[in-house]
Scaffold this active site. Structure first.
Site, short mmCIF file in Angstrom:
data_model
loop_
_atom_site.label_atom_id
_atom_site.label_comp_id
_atom_site.label_asym_id
_atom_site.label_seq_id
_atom_site.Cartn_x
_atom_site.Cartn_y
_atom_site.Cartn_z
CD GLN A 93 89.29 6.74 23.12
OE1 GLN A 93 88.99 7.69 23.85
NE2 GLN A 93 88.51 5.68 22.99
CG HIS A 99 91.86 0.40 23.54
ND1 HIS A 99 90.92 1.18 22.89
CD2 HIS A 99 93.03 1.04 23.42
CE1 HIS A 99 91.51 2.25 22.39
NE2 HIS A 99 92.80 2.19 22.72
P1 5GP Z 1 94.69 4.28 21.47
O1 5GP Z 1 95.65 5.24 20.80
O2 5GP Z 1 93.29 4.44 20.97
O3 5GP Z 1 94.79 4.32 22.97
O4 5GP Z 1 95.21 2.83 21.09
C1 5GP Z 1 94.79 2.14 19.96
C2 5GP Z 1 95.76 1.01 19.78
O5 5GP Z 1 95.20 0.07 18.89
C3 5GP Z 1 97.12 1.44 19.19
O6 5GP Z 1 98.16 1.07 20.10
C4 5GP Z 1 97.19 0.68 17.87
O7 5GP Z 1 98.50 0.23 17.56
C5 5GP Z 1 96.21 -0.45 18.08
N1 5GP Z 1 95.58 -0.92 16.87
C6 5GP Z 1 95.01 -0.15 15.91
N2 5GP Z 1 94.49 -0.92 14.93
C7 5GP Z 1 94.73 -2.20 15.29
C8 5GP Z 1 94.43 -3.46 14.67
O8 5GP Z 1 93.83 -3.55 13.58
N3 5GP Z 1 94.84 -4.58 15.31
C9 5GP Z 1 95.51 -4.52 16.50
N4 5GP Z 1 95.86 -5.70 17.06
N5 5GP Z 1 95.80 -3.36 17.12
C10 5GP Z 1 95.42 -2.21 16.52
#
Ligand code: 5GP
Ligand code: ZN
Length: 113
Positions: A93, A99
């Site tokens: 994460q 999300h």
């Molecule tokens: P996690 O690794 O926390 O499960 O996923 C976070 C996700 O958010 C990643 O897939 C990353 O590419 C996406 N993400 C991070 N920063 C941004 C942003 O500024 N805009 C968008 N649309 N996605 C983002």
């Protein structure tokens, strides 16, 4: 609050929004890992899935229903798709506002890396 996804929900930071209602916002992941890679977030700031309570049952159910609807709209429902919610370090994460990832449009392996 200095939270990236709160800012996207408030339209202070731009994102390609594909769906929105009073409970959730859905937008394209900036670094897509599949032909379809959408993030579904609640307007309400919740840092990790560990903070979800029984009071959030309708919200989490709605997040899944919205992911299903987007999968239908993007024509990946029948071919298949994956929903993922990462929690904390070992899951990778990186944004601490929950999300639901909706990924599809290509075959995916299991187990995940
Ligand atoms: P996690 O690794 O926390 O499960 O996923 C976070 C996700 O958010 C990643 O897939 C990353 O590419 C996406 N993400 C991070 N920063 C941004 C942003 O500024 N805009 C968008 N649309 N996605 C983002
Ligand atoms: Zn937030």
């Amino acid at each position: 609050m200095d939270c990236l996804f709160c800012k996207i929900a408030r339209k202070e930071i731009q994102a390609k929004i594909v769906y929105e209602d009073t409970l959730v916002v859905a937008f394209e992941d900036v670094n897509p890992q599949a032909p379809v890679h959408i993030l579904i977030i609640p307007h309400k700031h919740i840092a990790t899935s560990l903070e979800l309570t029984a009071d959030d049952a309708a919200l989490t159910g709605h997040m899944i229903a919205v992911a299903n609807k987007i999968a239908q709209d993007k024509a990946i429902a029948q071919s298949g798709f994956r929903m993922v919610m990462n929690c904390n370090r070992d899951a990778g994460q990186s944004v601490f506002h929950i999300h639901l990832h909706l990924l599809g449009g290509r075959p995916m392996s299991w187990p995940p890396g």
